[in-house]
Design an enzyme around this catalytic site. Structure first.
Site, PDB file in Angstrom:
ATOM      1  N   CYS A   2       0.836  -1.195   0.000  1.00  0.00           N
ATOM      2  CA  CYS A   2       0.000   0.000   0.000  1.00  0.00           C
ATOM      3  C   CYS A   2       0.875   1.251   0.000  1.00  0.00           C
ATOM      4  CB  CYS A   2      -0.949   0.079   1.193  1.00  0.00           C
ATOM      5  SG  CYS A   2      -2.204  -1.191   1.210  1.00  0.00           S
ATOM      6  N   ARG A  27       4.188  -0.799  -4.765  1.00  0.00           N
ATOM      7  CA  ARG A  27       3.849  -1.270  -3.416  1.00  0.00           C
ATOM      8  C   ARG A  27       2.498  -1.965  -3.359  1.00  0.00           C
ATOM      9  NH1 ARG A  27       7.014   1.725   0.603  1.00  0.00           N
ATOM     10  NH2 ARG A  27       5.543   1.015   2.152  1.00  0.00           N
ATOM     11  N   TRP A  74      -2.764  -2.778  -1.676  1.00  0.00           N
ATOM     12  CA  TRP A  74      -2.521  -4.218  -1.715  1.00  0.00           C
ATOM     13  C   TRP A  74      -3.487  -4.791  -0.698  1.00  0.00           C
ATOM     14  CZ3 TRP A  74      -0.720  -8.111   1.653  1.00  0.00           C
ATOM     15  CH2 TRP A  74      -0.374  -9.314   1.021  1.00  0.00           C
ATOM     16  N   ASN A  98      -2.170   2.270   5.355  1.00  0.00           N
ATOM     17  CA  ASN A  98      -1.335   1.113   5.007  1.00  0.00           C
ATOM     18  C   ASN A  98      -1.126   0.317   6.289  1.00  0.00           C
ATOM     19  OD1 ASN A  98       0.681  -0.678   4.220  1.00  0.00           O
ATOM     20  ND2 ASN A  98       2.301   0.869   4.282  1.00  0.00           N
ATOM     21  N   GLY A  99      -1.433  -0.984   6.252  1.00  0.00           N
ATOM     22  CA  GLY A  99      -1.252  -1.814   7.447  1.00  0.00           C
ATOM     23  C   GLY A  99      -2.499  -2.620   7.736  1.00  0.00           C
ATOM     24  N   GLU A 479      16.480 -19.213  -5.491  1.00  0.00           N
ATOM     25  CA  GLU A 479      16.208 -17.878  -6.026  1.00  0.00           C
ATOM     26  C   GLU A 479      15.625 -17.990  -7.449  1.00  0.00           C
ATOM     27  OE1 GLU A 479      15.864 -14.859  -5.420  1.00  0.00           O
ATOM     28  OE2 GLU A 479      16.490 -13.681  -7.140  1.00  0.00           O
ATOM     29  N   LYS A 483      11.879 -16.729  -8.458  1.00  0.00           N
ATOM     30  CA  LYS A 483      11.688 -15.705  -9.483  1.00  0.00           C
ATOM     31  C   LYS A 483      10.748 -16.216 -10.577  1.00  0.00           C
ATOM     32  CE  LYS A 483      13.233 -13.052  -7.934  1.00  0.00           C
ATOM     33  NZ  LYS A 483      13.985 -12.298  -6.938  1.00  0.00           N
ATOM     34  N   GLU A 486       7.151 -16.238  -9.249  1.00  0.00           N
ATOM     35  CA  GLU A 486       6.632 -14.881  -9.059  1.00  0.00           C
ATOM     36  C   GLU A 486       6.155 -14.236 -10.344  1.00  0.00           C
ATOM     37  OE1 GLU A 486      10.107 -12.982  -7.118  1.00  0.00           O
ATOM     38  OE2 GLU A 486       8.596 -11.840  -6.025  1.00  0.00           O
ATOM     39  N   HIS A 502      15.722 -38.739  -2.723  1.00  0.00           N
ATOM     40  CA  HIS A 502      14.946 -39.050  -1.512  1.00  0.00           C
ATOM     41  C   HIS A 502      13.474 -38.682  -1.678  1.00  0.00           C
ATOM     42  CE1 HIS A 502      18.601 -40.071   0.569  1.00  0.00           C
ATOM     43  NE2 HIS A 502      19.137 -38.920   0.181  1.00  0.00           N
ATOM     44  N   LYS A 602       5.613  -4.849  -3.431  1.00  0.00           N
ATOM     45  CA  LYS A 602       6.966  -4.683  -2.907  1.00  0.00           C
ATOM     46  C   LYS A 602       6.853  -4.149  -1.482  1.00  0.00           C
ATOM     47  CE  LYS A 602      11.357  -3.948  -4.771  1.00  0.00           C
ATOM     48  NZ  LYS A 602      11.879  -5.200  -5.297  1.00  0.00           N
TER      49      LYS A 602
HETATM   50  C1  F6R Z   1      11.389 -11.767  -4.450  1.00  0.00           C
HETATM   51  C2  F6R Z   1      11.154 -10.643  -3.587  1.00  0.00           C
HETATM   52  C3  F6R Z   1      10.738 -10.896  -2.180  1.00  0.00           C
HETATM   53  C4  F6R Z   1      11.588 -10.046  -1.228  1.00  0.00           C
HETATM   54  C5  F6R Z   1      11.076 -10.202   0.214  1.00  0.00           C
HETATM   55  C6  F6R Z   1      11.919  -9.423   1.192  1.00  0.00           C
HETATM   56  O1  F6R Z   1      11.697 -11.372  -5.741  1.00  0.00           O
HETATM   57  O2  F6R Z   1      11.271  -9.518  -3.986  1.00  0.00           O
HETATM   58  O3  F6R Z   1      10.820 -12.249  -1.860  1.00  0.00           O
HETATM   59  O4  F6R Z   1      12.918 -10.452  -1.347  1.00  0.00           O
HETATM   60  O5  F6R Z   1       9.750  -9.759   0.291  1.00  0.00           O
HETATM   61  O6  F6R Z   1      11.876  -8.055   0.930  1.00  0.00           O
HETATM   62  P1  F6R Z   1      12.945  -7.065   1.547  1.00  0.00           P
HETATM   63  O7  F6R Z   1      14.258  -7.433   0.986  1.00  0.00           O
HETATM   64  O8  F6R Z   1      12.498  -5.705   1.151  1.00  0.00           O
HETATM   65  O9  F6R Z   1      12.912  -7.274   3.043  1.00  0.00           O
END
Ligand code: F6R
Length: 607
Positions: A2, A27, A74, A98-99, A479, A483, A486, A502, A602
């Site tokens: 948000c 966000r 969000w 936000n929250g 990772e 990715k 996502e 296993h 984000k």
């Molecule tokens: C993956 C991604 C998320 C962040 C996670 C932590 O591409 O972006 O998994 O890595 O939400 O976010 P930060 O680093 O901002 O604490």
């Protein structure tokens, strides 16, 4: 998570707030809305979905006035509909939040019993209804806002405007970030300095529990007890142009191409060019004697931490406990006194990581944080910040922040090894040289982009994909899988290559591609055997290796990418860039929304 933007001033508020929201859309993008005061009356425009939908609404129904607040959502409570979009309000007040208000059900029942009529399913509307209730009872905006804030439990950053009170905005934060921007005869509120970047570089951050009363000329801060306090104005280094796409199709593509730059910038900060030694700021503990380290983070940052664990244990012989922050926080592990807490976060605001930071500090551990946002809450609450110099990361999927985090962790490992006597001068020089070679080698990875695109052709057809790696290549596989999930919405799982036999080997058939991260080095042969086992069962192998490993892999893999040869210490950095490009190319083929994948946001500021 948000985004909030607000302005009180002398210029039309809507374009200013809208531009701020554009910069905050990463966000959250479930819905968006703006409210302004038009000749003292509250007017709102809202739309479900992305900001472009709100832009279309504003085109036909413009909003006037010089006092305004806006929000990108969000969704937590209530579907992402127009009705549930912020700002929420009544004829007396409009708010953006936000929250999560944890006691909203109790408050809502109470307010409904008093005759307040709710219009939405959200927890946030409770704030508006409660302020409205107090205003109707004759309280001033300040009294009504403060009385409401005292009743809220949970996490919030909130901004409010009041009918009949042009040039007044009240903000507050508790567990979610909020910044005040100082302009000339106008003032701004924003979730982060990015929202305010084109408007002002003079920013003050609210501390947890703070309230701020803003007029065009000034901001008055109050702490959680209601006492007036001063909050320092900082001059941010952000420039407006830093967040454009620079001709790339997506922020993610631009940020992928910034890997060499951010690795180089981060090294510049940590390595003295004259002595070629890693230089750390004064530390909150003695690296030579700490008994253990505790690493915690979320998502990609956690995988960076896992690579850090391999390095710190192997090179500095420091035993490491590691867990995702949302688990560590509630597991109440018996941590060794004197251990060093280490956090990793791009945003510095992730609620789970922040809660873990506070838990570690509460039991008396010093906390060192690897952070990209150096003005964030985690930065303020950590004993020491090692900054990643990655610049703003706008794509929701993290890319360049990850390699910058690895760069810092690699430098920390070298400093630890030196302090603990596990790394001699020659060893340090060898590892520093490996790091200094990285920016150039990282740039070379892009010469394989066309080949990776061919690999993506196979991945894009799959419903499930397995990622395999051993040692520090295992978190790289994780990772890569994250990715892919996502941004292409393809199911992907990462396994330690030796674990496949296993259980997960039963999944293998022609329809499940296997992406292997397999650099040459001590674990090469063992990983290769695991891949042979998969191949023998009909698996389609796609391999990220290096020049030395390419020949052996070409014999069994359908596609082999020979990434640049680097020192084994830094192979995870190079391999990461490879798997991130694969996810990007696959998402392009799938036609998904690369920068703003569904359901994500984000900076996740709720637990
Ligand atoms: C993956 C991604 C998320 C962040 C996670 C932590 O591409 O972006 O998994 O890595 O939400 O976010 P930060 O680093 O901002 O604490």
């Amino acid at each position: 998570m948000c985004g909030i933007c607000g302005v009180v001033g002398h210029r039309p508020a809507t374009p200013i707030v809208f531009e701020g929201l554009r910069r905050l859309e990463y966000r959250g993008y479930d819905s968006a809305g703006i409210a302004t005061l038009d000749e003292g009356r509250i007017e709102r425009r809202r739309a479900a979905g992305k900001l472009d939908n709100l832009a279309a609404v504003l085109e036909t129904q413009p909003l006037y006035g010089t006092t305004g607040i806006g929000h990108t959502r969000w969704a937590t409570h209530g579907a992402p509909t127009e009705n549930n979009a912020h700002p929420h309000g009544t004829s007396r007040v409009a708010i953006v939040h936000n929250g999560i208000i944890e006691n909203f059900e109790t408050l809502r029942t109470e307010l409904e019993a008093e005759g307040q009529v709710f219009e939405t399913e959200t927890d946030s509307e409770t704030i508006a209804q409660m302020v409205d209730y107090y205003l109707a009872a004759g309280q001033s905006p300040r009294e009504a806002a403060f009385a409401t804030l005292r009743r809220l439990e949970g996490a919030y950053a909130v901004a409010m405007i009041f009918a009949g009170h042009e040039g007044l905005m009240i903000g507050a934060r508790h567990g979610a970030p909020l910044a005040v921007g100082f302009g000339d005869g106008e003032m701004f509120l924003g979730s982060d300095s990015l929202a305010l970047a084109p408007l002002t570089r003079r920013i003050a951050y609210l501390d947890d529990g703070d309230c701020v009363v803003i007029t065009p000329e000034k901001a008055e801060f109050f702490d959680h007890t209601g006492e007036p306090v001063e909050r320092k104005i900082q001059v941010t280094a952000l420039i407006a142009g830093a967040v454009g796409k620079d001709g790339y199709r997506h922020y993610m593509e631009k940020e992928l191409h910034e890997h060499p730059l951010v690795i180089g910038q981060t090294l510049q900060r940590m390595v003295d060019p004259a002595t070629r030694k890693v230089v750390l700021p004064p530390l909150p503990c003695d690296l030579a004697t700490i008994p253990r380290g505790v690493i915690t983070a979320c998502g990609s940052a956690y995988y960076a931490g896992m690579i850090g664990r391999y390095w710190l244990e192997e090179i500095a012989r420091l035993p490491i406990d590691i867990d995702v922050a949302s688990e560590l926080r509630y597991r109440n592990p018996p941590l060794t006194p004197g251990s060093l807490g280490m956090l990793i976060s791009q945003s510095g605001e992730t609620a789970d990581t922040l809660a873990a930071l506070r838990a570690l500090k509460a039991i008396g551990l010093p906390v060192l944080s690897v952070l990209n946002a150096e003005h964030s809450t985690m930065a303020r609450e950590s004993d020491l910040v090692l900054g990643t110099v990655a610049g703003p990361e706008i794509s929701v999927a993290s890319t360049k922040a990850f390699t910058a985090q690895l760069t810092v962790l690699a430098c920390l490992t070298i400093a630890m090894g030196r302090a603990r006597g596990t790394l001699d001068e020659a060893g340090e020089d060898e590892l520093v040289t490996a790091l200094l070679d990285l920016p150039g080698k990282a740039a070379e990875v892009f010469s394989h982009q066309a080949d990776i695109r061919k690999m993506a052709g196979i991945v894009a057809e799959a419903r499930d994909v397995l990622y395999l790696g051993r040692g520090s290549a295992y978190p790289v596989a994780m990772e890569g899988a994250l990715k892919l999930k996502e941004i292409s919405y393809i199911h992907a799982e990462a396994y330690a290559a030796g674990e496949m036999k296993h259980g997960p080997i039963s999944l293998i058939d022609r329809t499940v591609p296997i992406v292997a991260t397999i650099p040459s080095g001590p674990l090469f042969e063992k990983t290769l055997s695991n891949l042979q086992e998969a191949k023998a069962r009909g698996g389609r192998l796609l391999a990220f290796t290096d020049e030395a490993g390419a020949e052996r892999l070409s014999a069994i893999a359908e596609h082999t990418i020979a990434l640049p040869e680097v020192h084994p210490f830094v192979t995870p950095v190079i391999q990461t860039i490879g798997v991130q490009i694969l996810a990007y190319e696959t998402a392009l083929l799938k036609g998904t929304d690369v920068d703003q994948p569904r359901n994500l946001a984000k900076s996740v500021t709720v637990e």
